[in-house]
Write an enzyme that holds these catalytic residues in place. Structure first.
Site: not given
Lengths: 314, 314
Positions: A31, A33
């Protein structure tokens, strides 16, 4: 695989354990952020970790629910923050995957009404999917506005220009049972560095689900579809040899569970250890699907594993 | 009382049965939209029914989830459509009841952030409750906008000028656990005469519930609070002697069930007989709470009961 190390279930891991884990994995799914960056700042050590993994021949891909920019812009952002080896093909955003879904899975014939940022619209257009043109009608209302006649899908993503009129138009399009209802993701909110929060696509999707009385098909994490996109574009993707690294239990860890991947929670983003442990103690299977296999304080913890690998190979 | 007639549970009633039912009731509670009017058109016969009930000495009150106008405007609308005997004191709107809740129940000290129409804001101001001034900031974002320091409640109603920024501001205010979260109602959508639909307060409330991770306290139907408002302003309100007449199972009929009132569904609005019967056949208690005691095709069916009453009294 995790069980083999006797660590499965929310276990903090460090240098040697990370090294052993990486040795069993070909594909590393990150991922973005809260994992490798926060906003416009790379997490300390993340650049070195990502670049080292790529240099060591791992397949590194990025799976992000952020639908606000097209993949090209992601390449620029990666480059700007020092991740200079990341290429377009490694980036799987919910906007890109939404375009793939509309083009290749449901083969939509007609226009798509988009609640979302320009980046989402651009990604669809690049896949050849026509979107309803947003007209500037400052005084229009749902009583008198024009509605396009051939809308075959409504797609909801993050939209910081969301208005009541867009919500109302989307509700009207969804009265047609043949009009598909998709959401790029269901992230409820995002933390801002100021301590404020930003409502996410999940918030806008909930509004439309209530107004339409329908449920959206979710493209992004935790839905399996993003993993199917990766599997279709890389050969030999074996879930047992994939590692999912993320910061949010409800999206990243659940995505890993749904796809049969080992998972690592990193504590530089949204979810913290206490929440993971609460789910770990729950008797509900649905709660236990949110529990990470492993936990690290930060992605920088991977550096120690590399150092030892270097020493070994010297 | 309904059981006494052997009719309880979704039973169509006509002249004599309506007459018998009315004979046992002192208070008649009407929903407005879909019951006595649709938009700006009175339902045929509704004026005669309402005026007759008032003339016969029944206490008639109107309980509406429509939060868009202050009660004064309702008086004008009643008058305009021919309901000339309706007075301010008979009108219980979700905006008026929200003002009562904030002023008298929680005694809010501080400002209220309102997502809603001017009518809702006006109703609060008349109760002496300060609302955060909406400033016109066309280019402001949640990253840089001003937030009021003393917001102690967020109130969500129908808002056809809803924007992402309002949603984001409300989400930020709700990070303070001492800031109350209220919704005028949770109506999901409203039908328009064009066949289009209008997202309701319930849609906007759902967006904010997801973005804030909190649940709103609901003021309007089906919550009991509106009935408490009526009970506090009229003396001798006995639920057994009240009849609730509405067009929506999920709000009006459930409100009646929640307050211990007999209920009549009229078929000139949202809900239809088939839906009522489906809930009637359900084994879930929660579903059975949505079932009306009685059903009429239209409020005009009450006229026949009056004719017979007239005949009897002649």
């Amino acid at each position: 695989m995790a069980g083999a190390f006797g660590l499965k279930g929310c276990q903090k891991i460090r240098g040697p354990q990370i090294r052993n884990l990486l040795a069993t994995k070909d594909f590393i799914l990150f991922d973005c952020d809260g994992v490798i960056w926060n906003g416009e700042t790379a997490i300390t050590g993340a650049v070195a970790v990502v670049n080292s993994l790529i240099r060591r021949g791992k397949n590194v891909v990025f799976v992000t629910n952020n639908s606000t920019r097209p993949r090209e812009n992601y390449v620029h952002k990666f480059c700007r923050l020092g991740f200079t080896d990341v290429m377009l093909e490694q980036i799987f955003s919910s906007s890109y995957c939404s375009a793939l879904y509309l083009r290749d899975v449901v083969k939509v014939c007609g226009q798509v009404f988009v609640i979302g940022c320009d980046g989402l619209r651009r990604e669809l257009q690049e896949a050849g999917i026509p979107c309803v043109e947003e007209t500037d009608e400052p005084n229009a209302t749902i009583f008198d506005c024009a509605l396009a006649p051939d809308v075959k899908a409504v797609l909801v993503g993050h939209d910081d220009k969301m208005t009541f009129l867009k919500l109302a138009k989307a509700s009207c399009y969804l009265r047609d049972p043949d009009c598909l209802f998709l959401a790029t993701d269901t992230d409820p909110w995002h933390p801002l560095s100021s301590g404020r929060i930003l409502p996410g696509s999940g918030s806008l999707t909930a509004a439309l689900e209530v107004a339409s009385g329908r449920k959206a098909t979710v493209i992004g994490k935790p839905s399996r579809f993003m993993f199917e996109c990766i599997s279709s574009q890389f050969s030999g993707v074996d879930p047992a040899q994939c590692l999912m690294i993320g910061d949010r239990l409800q999206t990243d860890m659940l995505f890993g569970s749904n796809c049969g991947l080992d998972t690592v929670l990193t504590l530089t983003g949204v979810s913290q250890m206490e929440e993971a442990q609460e789910y770990s103690n729950s008797e509900l299977t649905s709660d236990r699907s949110l529990v990470p296999d492993y936990v690290v304080d930060t992605i920088a913890d991977f550096l120690l594993a590399f150092d030892e690998l270097e020493e070994q190979s010297n």
